[in-house]
Design a protein around this motif. Sequence first.
Motif, PDB file in Angstrom:
ATOM      1  N   SER A  26      50.024  66.550  41.829  1.00 35.04           N
ATOM      2  CA  SER A  26      50.594  65.246  42.202  1.00 35.04           C
ATOM      3  C   SER A  26      51.835  65.479  43.041  1.00 35.04           C
ATOM      4  CB  SER A  26      50.958  64.452  40.947  1.00 35.04           C
ATOM      5  OG  SER A  26      51.843  65.191  40.138  1.00 35.04           O
ATOM      6  N   GLU A  27      51.819  64.986  44.254  1.00 37.51           N
ATOM      7  CA  GLU A  27      52.927  65.222  45.189  1.00 37.51           C
ATOM      8  C   GLU A  27      53.609  63.896  45.521  1.00 37.51           C
ATOM      9  OE1 GLU A  27      51.714  67.354  48.711  1.00 37.51           O
ATOM     10  OE2 GLU A  27      53.788  67.572  49.405  1.00 37.51           O
ATOM     11  N   HIS A  28      54.867  63.988  45.902  1.00 36.53           N
ATOM     12  CA  HIS A  28      55.542  62.802  46.452  1.00 36.53           C
ATOM     13  C   HIS A  28      54.994  62.617  47.866  1.00 36.53           C
ATOM     14  CE1 HIS A  28      58.991  62.215  43.491  1.00 36.53           C
ATOM     15  NE2 HIS A  28      58.245  63.191  42.994  1.00 36.53           N
ATOM     16  N   GLY A  72      53.193  70.945  46.874  1.00 38.20           N
ATOM     17  CA  GLY A  72      53.040  70.602  48.269  1.00 38.20           C
ATOM     18  C   GLY A  72      54.250  70.875  49.151  1.00 38.20           C
ATOM     19  N   CYS A  73      54.043  70.536  50.402  1.00 35.90           N
ATOM     20  CA  CYS A  73      55.100  70.709  51.396  1.00 35.90           C
ATOM     21  C   CYS A  73      56.399  70.052  50.933  1.00 35.90           C
ATOM     22  CB  CYS A  73      54.663  70.113  52.735  1.00 35.90           C
ATOM     23  SG  CYS A  73      53.264  70.966  53.467  1.00 35.90           S
ATOM     24  N   PHE A  74      56.263  68.952  50.211  1.00 32.46           N
ATOM     25  CA  PHE A  74      57.449  68.229  49.747  1.00 32.46           C
ATOM     26  C   PHE A  74      58.325  69.112  48.849  1.00 32.46           C
ATOM     27  CE2 PHE A  74      59.517  65.497  46.567  1.00 32.46           C
ATOM     28  CZ  PHE A  74      60.252  64.651  47.404  1.00 32.46           C
ATOM     29  N   GLY A 173      57.827  78.593  45.461  1.00 26.00           N
ATOM     30  CA  GLY A 173      57.496  78.294  46.852  1.00 26.00           C
ATOM     31  C   GLY A 173      56.106  77.706  46.984  1.00 26.00           C
ATOM     32  N   ASN A 174      55.842  77.120  48.130  1.00 27.18           N
ATOM     33  CA  ASN A 174      54.535  76.548  48.460  1.00 27.18           C
ATOM     34  C   ASN A 174      54.250  76.794  49.934  1.00 27.18           C
ATOM     35  OD1 ASN A 174      52.223  74.446  48.205  1.00 27.18           O
ATOM     36  ND2 ASN A 174      53.454  73.674  49.917  1.00 27.18           N
ATOM     37  N   GLU A 175      53.094  77.327  50.220  1.00 27.18           N
ATOM     38  CA  GLU A 175      52.684  77.552  51.613  1.00 27.18           C
ATOM     39  C   GLU A 175      53.841  78.103  52.442  1.00 27.18           C
ATOM     40  OE1 GLU A 175      50.426  74.252  53.257  1.00 27.18           O
ATOM     41  OE2 GLU A 175      48.875  74.524  51.747  1.00 27.18           O
ATOM     42  N   ASN A 176      54.440  79.182  51.970  1.00 28.14           N
ATOM     43  CA  ASN A 176      55.591  79.725  52.692  1.00 28.14           C
ATOM     44  C   ASN A 176      55.200  80.379  54.009  1.00 28.14           C
ATOM     45  OD1 ASN A 176      56.162  79.889  49.527  1.00 28.14           O
ATOM     46  ND2 ASN A 176      57.996  79.288  50.645  1.00 28.14           N
ATOM     47  N   PHE A 244      42.731  76.245  49.663  1.00 26.25           N
ATOM     48  CA  PHE A 244      41.532  76.165  50.506  1.00 26.25           C
ATOM     49  C   PHE A 244      40.951  74.752  50.442  1.00 26.25           C
ATOM     50  CE2 PHE A 244      36.900  76.676  51.242  1.00 26.25           C
ATOM     51  CZ  PHE A 244      36.997  77.085  52.568  1.00 26.25           C
ATOM     52  N   TYR A 245      40.965  74.081  51.567  1.00 26.43           N
ATOM     53  CA  TYR A 245      40.394  72.732  51.644  1.00 26.43           C
ATOM     54  C   TYR A 245      39.017  72.782  52.288  1.00 26.43           C
ATOM     55  CZ  TYR A 245      44.857  70.654  50.302  1.00 26.43           C
ATOM     56  OH  TYR A 245      45.970  70.275  49.597  1.00 26.43           O
ATOM     57  N   SER A 246      38.137  71.917  51.838  1.00 19.51           N
ATOM     58  CA  SER A 246      36.795  71.817  52.436  1.00 19.51           C
ATOM     59  C   SER A 246      36.898  70.970  53.694  1.00 19.51           C
ATOM     60  CB  SER A 246      35.820  71.166  51.447  1.00 19.51           C
ATOM     61  OG  SER A 246      35.606  72.004  50.349  1.00 19.51           O
ATOM     62  N   ASP A 299      45.654  76.537  43.696  1.00 19.42           N
ATOM     63  CA  ASP A 299      46.387  75.322  43.319  1.00 19.42           C
ATOM     64  C   ASP A 299      46.361  74.196  44.350  1.00 19.42           C
ATOM     65  OD1 ASP A 299      48.341  76.477  44.919  1.00 19.42           O
ATOM     66  OD2 ASP A 299      49.710  76.926  43.270  1.00 19.42           O
ATOM     67  N   GLU A 300      45.514  74.328  45.364  1.00 21.76           N
ATOM     68  CA  GLU A 300      45.157  73.162  46.192  1.00 21.76           C
ATOM     69  C   GLU A 300      43.734  73.364  46.692  1.00 21.76           C
ATOM     70  OE1 GLU A 300      47.932  71.808  49.204  1.00 21.76           O
ATOM     71  OE2 GLU A 300      49.643  72.359  47.960  1.00 21.76           O
ATOM     72  N   TRP A 301      42.874  72.432  46.364  1.00 26.46           N
ATOM     73  CA  TRP A 301      41.509  72.469  46.893  1.00 26.46           C
ATOM     74  C   TRP A 301      40.989  71.033  46.965  1.00 26.46           C
ATOM     75  CZ3 TRP A 301      37.259  70.568  44.152  1.00 26.46           C
ATOM     76  CH2 TRP A 301      37.439  70.364  42.776  1.00 26.46           C
ATOM     77  N   ALA A 348      43.479  68.580  44.887  1.00 29.87           N
ATOM     78  CA  ALA A 348      44.442  67.814  45.670  1.00 29.87           C
ATOM     79  C   ALA A 348      43.786  66.467  46.042  1.00 29.87           C
ATOM     80  CB  ALA A 348      44.830  68.589  46.929  1.00 29.87           C
ATOM     81  N   GLN A 349      44.361  65.393  45.502  1.00 27.09           N
ATOM     82  CA  GLN A 349      45.421  65.237  44.538  1.00 27.09           C
ATOM     83  C   GLN A 349      44.993  64.214  43.488  1.00 27.09           C
ATOM     84  OE1 GLN A 349      49.315  64.664  46.290  1.00 27.09           O
ATOM     85  NE2 GLN A 349      49.087  66.398  47.679  1.00 27.09           N
ATOM     86  N   ALA A 350      45.884  63.963  42.517  1.00 25.32           N
ATOM     87  CA  ALA A 350      45.445  63.185  41.352  1.00 25.32           C
ATOM     88  C   ALA A 350      45.169  61.705  41.653  1.00 25.32           C
ATOM     89  CB  ALA A 350      46.484  63.301  40.230  1.00 25.32           C
TER      90      ALA A 350
END
Length: 492
Positions: A26-28, A72-74, A173-176, A244-246, A299-301, A348-350
């Motif tokens: 869950s991201e802002h 996430g990026c946030f 960190g996330n997607e550094n 990894f996103y589809s 942690d993201e798909w 990604a995401q709830a």
Amino acid sequence: MKNISMLINANDKLGHINKEIYGHFSEHLGRCIYGGIFVGEDSDIENVHGIRKDVIDAFKNIRMPVLRWPGGCFADEYHWKDAIGKKEERKKLVNLSWGGVTEDNSFGTHEFFELCELVGCEPYLAANVGSGTVRELVEWIEYVTSPAVSPMADERRRNGREEPWHLKYLGIGNENWGCGGNMTPEYYADLYKQYSTFCRDHGDNHLYKIACGPSGNDFNWTDVMMRKLVNYGTGCASGLSLHFYSIPDWNNKGTACEFSDEDYYELLNITNYTDKLISTHSGIMDRYDPECKIGLIVDEWGTWYDVEEGTNPAFLYQQNTMRDAIVAAISLNTFNRHSKRVKMANLAQAVNVLQALILTEGRRMIKTPTYHVFDLFKNHQEGDCVYCHSENFNMAEGKNTPALTSSASVKDGVLTLTAANCSIEDDIEISCKLAGFEGREVSARILNEDLRAFNDFDTPDTVKIAEHFAKLDGDTLTFTLPKCSVAEITVK
Ligand code: AHR
């Protein structure tokens, strides 16, 4: 009708399915937190201290095991101290990652941990490395987990929380390699070690630290991280993430509900690639860590389409059809089969963002087809994944798109098999031999609708789970999977 033979060997254990493989994120971002999860105490939508009651109940029903937050990026622009204390005194924030919208920080650390307590799930904090400091993170950990008399723990008490919270999962960190700072793996690995050194355990709380891993097929990132981290000392890193996103074509994502059969096959091709992707990253990790001490944390798909017409492009709001349910079934079966190495995964995401479990519109709330897949698969949590193999066929001429996906697990004397028929042309009749398992009773549930079917606010139950028929005769289980269906069969 196609006839398919399957074999499940309960004596052949492939790995333990951590419940966290059924995790969420869950991201802002857009309406995920504000409106989707959090409406504030004064809302006329039923809530517990501002958190939507319908969403809490829905999360509990699928036994949500872990929730990642705040991005996430946030995450790499989040400063936690701005979102504690009296709400009216909290600093307002411009969300530069997602649309430049202003938010009032009314959902912060206390609200997130309360959400996790209400749902009964593990919190997973994603910490700011890109624009934060080691000290800022050290203080966050102290604030959250310290039982001592200390500046941060005392501040937590002044803000109304006497006891520390339990925090296991910490992402540093996330997607550094991208939005988290555009770093090289060598630079990030050194920075990670610096952060990790100071992220200490307080009291009886033990952190499971997760380093930022690769984007998709960046195998070099995995290699560098493993080489630089693995011998650095216990507790340096317990997990390495993978995103990894589809998405078959980043420049032409298409929309959630309008797509051709060809688009569907391409989407499944890329989703099926997850298996090879995990095998390759696992192979690299095996070279440094053959005992699988470091988990791969996906942690993201999920799917990612163009946003629904008329919605803010930065809010990533998309509908969700049976196509997404099939993608979820393929992905979750894949994670189960790789459970020796994959220790957590987070869709990604709830709510209201990307391949969401839940969509909301004001007080209305609907469960998507993807939500129902998590319901069908929930009995795998904490089971042992066992050998499950079947014949298969390509569902379209000339396409490398297997029609059947499956996985099986055993827990407390119950065998759970999840399978999806991805074909849009053929029903499948399955005859499954059970080895190493004796059962007496069988039950089944199914999600089966047209590929393009979805739930919306006026028709929330177009796609829903129904009871299904399966037969057990000695050691042979038989059942039908109609085209475009996802099923759970349990034997005990
Ligand atoms: O889930 C949306 C975004 O996708 C996340 O913020 C980021 O980590 C990824 O690129």
